[in-house]
Scaffold this motif. Structure first.
Motif, PDB file in Angstrom:
ATOM      1  N   THR A 101       0.847  -1.185   0.000  1.00  0.00           N
ATOM      2  CA  THR A 101       0.000   0.000   0.000  1.00  0.00           C
ATOM      3  C   THR A 101       0.886   1.240   0.000  1.00  0.00           C
ATOM      4  O   THR A 101       2.103   1.166   0.269  1.00  0.00           O
ATOM      5  CB  THR A 101      -0.901   0.040   1.244  1.00  0.00           C
ATOM      6  N   LEU A 102       0.293   2.378  -0.258  1.00  0.00           N
ATOM      7  CA  LEU A 102       1.024   3.638  -0.191  1.00  0.00           C
ATOM      8  C   LEU A 102       1.588   3.844   1.210  1.00  0.00           C
ATOM      9  O   LEU A 102       2.732   4.279   1.375  1.00  0.00           O
ATOM     10  CB  LEU A 102       0.109   4.803  -0.588  1.00  0.00           C
ATOM     11  N   GLU A 103       0.811   3.499   2.218  1.00  0.00           N
ATOM     12  CA  GLU A 103       1.268   3.647   3.606  1.00  0.00           C
ATOM     13  C   GLU A 103       2.473   2.750   3.883  1.00  0.00           C
ATOM     14  O   GLU A 103       3.401   3.159   4.589  1.00  0.00           O
ATOM     15  CB  GLU A 103       0.126   3.330   4.578  1.00  0.00           C
ATOM     16  N   GLU A 104       2.468   1.544   3.337  1.00  0.00           N
ATOM     17  CA  GLU A 104       3.613   0.654   3.533  1.00  0.00           C
ATOM     18  C   GLU A 104       4.862   1.193   2.848  1.00  0.00           C
ATOM     19  O   GLU A 104       5.957   1.171   3.430  1.00  0.00           O
ATOM     20  CB  GLU A 104       3.280  -0.750   3.029  1.00  0.00           C
ATOM     21  N   PHE A 105       4.722   1.694   1.616  1.00  0.00           N
ATOM     22  CA  PHE A 105       5.871   2.299   0.938  1.00  0.00           C
ATOM     23  C   PHE A 105       6.378   3.510   1.712  1.00  0.00           C
ATOM     24  O   PHE A 105       7.586   3.692   1.887  1.00  0.00           O
ATOM     25  CB  PHE A 105       5.513   2.718  -0.492  1.00  0.00           C
ATOM     26  N   THR A 106       5.463   4.345   2.184  1.00  0.00           N
ATOM     27  CA  THR A 106       5.849   5.541   2.932  1.00  0.00           C
ATOM     28  C   THR A 106       6.636   5.164   4.184  1.00  0.00           C
ATOM     29  O   THR A 106       7.646   5.797   4.505  1.00  0.00           O
ATOM     30  CB  THR A 106       4.601   6.370   3.293  1.00  0.00           C
ATOM     31  N   ALA A 107       6.188   4.133   4.887  1.00  0.00           N
ATOM     32  CA  ALA A 107       6.887   3.685   6.094  1.00  0.00           C
ATOM     33  C   ALA A 107       8.288   3.171   5.772  1.00  0.00           C
ATOM     34  O   ALA A 107       9.245   3.450   6.514  1.00  0.00           O
ATOM     35  CB  ALA A 107       6.069   2.610   6.804  1.00  0.00           C
ATOM     36  N   LEU A 108       8.437   2.439   4.677  1.00  0.00           N
ATOM     37  CA  LEU A 108       9.754   1.924   4.292  1.00  0.00           C
ATOM     38  C   LEU A 108      10.682   3.057   3.868  1.00  0.00           C
ATOM     39  O   LEU A 108      11.875   3.059   4.203  1.00  0.00           O
ATOM     40  CB  LEU A 108       9.623   0.889   3.172  1.00  0.00           C
ATOM     41  N   LEU A 109      10.159   4.028   3.152  1.00  0.00           N
ATOM     42  CA  LEU A 109      10.962   5.194   2.774  1.00  0.00           C
ATOM     43  C   LEU A 109      11.367   5.990   4.015  1.00  0.00           C
ATOM     44  O   LEU A 109      12.510   6.453   4.126  1.00  0.00           O
ATOM     45  CB  LEU A 109      10.191   6.064   1.787  1.00  0.00           C
ATOM     46  N   ASP A 110      10.444   6.121   4.955  1.00  0.00           N
ATOM     47  CA  ASP A 110      10.726   6.824   6.207  1.00  0.00           C
ATOM     48  C   ASP A 110      11.868   6.143   6.969  1.00  0.00           C
ATOM     49  O   ASP A 110      12.758   6.817   7.483  1.00  0.00           O
ATOM     50  CB  ASP A 110       9.458   6.880   7.066  1.00  0.00           C
ATOM     51  N   ARG A 111      11.841   4.816   7.024  1.00  0.00           N
ATOM     52  CA  ARG A 111      12.921   4.058   7.688  1.00  0.00           C
ATOM     53  C   ARG A 111      14.280   4.381   7.087  1.00  0.00           C
ATOM     54  O   ARG A 111      15.303   4.330   7.772  1.00  0.00           O
ATOM     55  CB  ARG A 111      12.688   2.548   7.544  1.00  0.00           C
ATOM     56  N   ALA A 112      14.298   4.708   5.794  1.00  0.00           N
ATOM     57  CA  ALA A 112      15.547   4.967   5.090  1.00  0.00           C
ATOM     58  C   ALA A 112      15.960   6.438   5.107  1.00  0.00           C
ATOM     59  O   ALA A 112      16.960   6.808   4.503  1.00  0.00           O
ATOM     60  CB  ALA A 112      15.413   4.490   3.641  1.00  0.00           C
ATOM     61  N   GLY A 113      15.175   7.277   5.769  1.00  0.00           N
ATOM     62  CA  GLY A 113      15.514   8.702   5.817  1.00  0.00           C
ATOM     63  C   GLY A 113      15.055   9.472   4.593  1.00  0.00           C
ATOM     64  O   GLY A 113      15.641  10.491   4.229  1.00  0.00           O
ATOM     65  N   LEU A 114      13.999   8.978   3.967  1.00  0.00           N
ATOM     66  CA  LEU A 114      13.439   9.632   2.783  1.00  0.00           C
ATOM     67  C   LEU A 114      11.996  10.035   3.053  1.00  0.00           C
ATOM     68  O   LEU A 114      11.261   9.302   3.712  1.00  0.00           O
ATOM     69  CB  LEU A 114      13.484   8.686   1.582  1.00  0.00           C
ATOM     70  N   ASP A 115      11.600  11.179   2.532  1.00  0.00           N
ATOM     71  CA  ASP A 115      10.228  11.659   2.666  1.00  0.00           C
ATOM     72  C   ASP A 115       9.551  11.643   1.303  1.00  0.00           C
ATOM     73  O   ASP A 115      10.144  12.069   0.307  1.00  0.00           O
ATOM     74  CB  ASP A 115      10.207  13.090   3.212  1.00  0.00           C
ATOM     75  N   VAL A 116       8.313  11.172   1.263  1.00  0.00           N
ATOM     76  CA  VAL A 116       7.550  11.196   0.023  1.00  0.00           C
ATOM     77  C   VAL A 116       7.205  12.644  -0.293  1.00  0.00           C
ATOM     78  O   VAL A 116       6.568  13.328   0.487  1.00  0.00           O
ATOM     79  CB  VAL A 116       6.276  10.330   0.119  1.00  0.00           C
ATOM     80  N   GLU A 117       7.658  13.087  -1.433  1.00  0.00           N
ATOM     81  CA  GLU A 117       7.460  14.460  -1.863  1.00  0.00           C
ATOM     82  C   GLU A 117       6.218  14.584  -2.750  1.00  0.00           C
ATOM     83  O   GLU A 117       5.524  15.594  -2.721  1.00  0.00           O
ATOM     84  CB  GLU A 117       8.708  14.887  -2.642  1.00  0.00           C
ATOM     85  N   ARG A 118       5.965  13.530  -3.524  1.00  0.00           N
ATOM     86  CA  ARG A 118       4.837  13.569  -4.441  1.00  0.00           C
ATOM     87  C   ARG A 118       4.429  12.144  -4.798  1.00  0.00           C
ATOM     88  O   ARG A 118       5.257  11.257  -4.879  1.00  0.00           O
ATOM     89  CB  ARG A 118       5.244  14.312  -5.707  1.00  0.00           C
ATOM     90  N   VAL A 119       3.131  11.970  -5.016  1.00  0.00           N
ATOM     91  CA  VAL A 119       2.576  10.695  -5.475  1.00  0.00           C
ATOM     92  C   VAL A 119       1.733  10.997  -6.704  1.00  0.00           C
ATOM     93  O   VAL A 119       0.944  11.946  -6.698  1.00  0.00           O
ATOM     94  CB  VAL A 119       1.702  10.033  -4.386  1.00  0.00           C
ATOM     95  N   ALA A 120       1.913  10.204  -7.753  1.00  0.00           N
ATOM     96  CA  ALA A 120       1.152  10.426  -8.987  1.00  0.00           C
ATOM     97  C   ALA A 120       0.670   9.092  -9.534  1.00  0.00           C
ATOM     98  O   ALA A 120       1.437   8.129  -9.592  1.00  0.00           O
ATOM     99  CB  ALA A 120       2.013  11.134 -10.016  1.00  0.00           C
ATOM    100  N   ASP A 121      -0.591   9.050  -9.907  1.00  0.00           N
ATOM    101  CA  ASP A 121      -1.135   7.873 -10.573  1.00  0.00           C
ATOM    102  C   ASP A 121      -0.739   7.919 -12.040  1.00  0.00           C
ATOM    103  O   ASP A 121      -0.868   8.957 -12.699  1.00  0.00           O
ATOM    104  CB  ASP A 121      -2.655   7.835 -10.442  1.00  0.00           C
ATOM    105  N   LEU A 122      -0.276   6.777 -12.543  1.00  0.00           N
ATOM    106  CA  LEU A 122       0.149   6.658 -13.932  1.00  0.00           C
ATOM    107  C   LEU A 122      -0.711   5.616 -14.643  1.00  0.00           C
ATOM    108  O   LEU A 122      -1.459   4.884 -13.987  1.00  0.00           O
ATOM    109  CB  LEU A 122       1.627   6.252 -13.988  1.00  0.00           C
ATOM    110  N   PRO A 123      -0.599   5.518 -15.957  1.00  0.00           N
ATOM    111  CA  PRO A 123      -1.354   4.477 -16.669  1.00  0.00           C
ATOM    112  C   PRO A 123      -0.979   3.073 -16.205  1.00  0.00           C
ATOM    113  O   PRO A 123       0.062   2.870 -15.568  1.00  0.00           O
ATOM    114  CB  PRO A 123      -0.932   4.699 -18.128  1.00  0.00           C
TER     115      PRO A 123
END
Length: 137
Positions: A101-123
């Motif tokens: 899920t988006l929340e799971e990706f966000t948590a994994l990025l957070d663990r690595a010291g990264l912040d989600v800056e933008r999310v975009a739906d693609l085809p």
């Protein structure tokens, strides 16, 4: 993959704009780049492996202007379509993997010291997550 990518990029944008590097993404990523791109390669790996890869990307980034771009199928819990459920079932049956899920990706990025800056739906039911190095403070 590198020869195929080189042919495709040469025909579309030119090889003077990119550097293609082969290898094992879990062992090392190139240092000091502006953009790190992970496209549909994370579903078969554990959370710890993915968080470790994100951390390697974070440590390798040139500076605060570098970005990690993740292109993946993201599972939604509300009003899901049948296709993501079938992808998940396929992964579970073939390699014990799963989509996140988006929340799971966000948590994994957070663990690595990264912040989600933008999310975009693609085809093709793909989602782009653009992550930036966390700034101090």
């Amino acid at each position: 993959m590198v020869p195929v990518a080189a042919r495709n990029l040469a025909d579309s944008v030119g090889l003077d704009r990119v550097e293609l590097v082969g290898g094992d993404m879990f062992q090392a990523v190139p240092q000091g780049r502006d953009v790190y791109l992970l496209c549909r390669v994370l579903a078969g790996w554990s959370d710890d492996a993915v968080a470790g890869l994100f951390e390697s990307c974070r440590k390798a980034m040139a500076d605060s202007s570098s970005r990690l771009v993740v292109l993946e199928r993201v599972v939604v819990d509300e009003d899901p379509s049948v296709l993501p459920a079938l992808w998940d079932l396929h992964l579970l049956m073939t390699n014990s993997g799963r989509h996140r899920t988006l929340e799971e990706f966000t948590a994994l990025l957070d663990r690595a010291g990264l912040d989600v800056e933008r999310v975009a739906d693609l085809p093709a039911e793909t989602t782009a997550l653009i992550a930036a190095p966390r700034t101090a403070g």
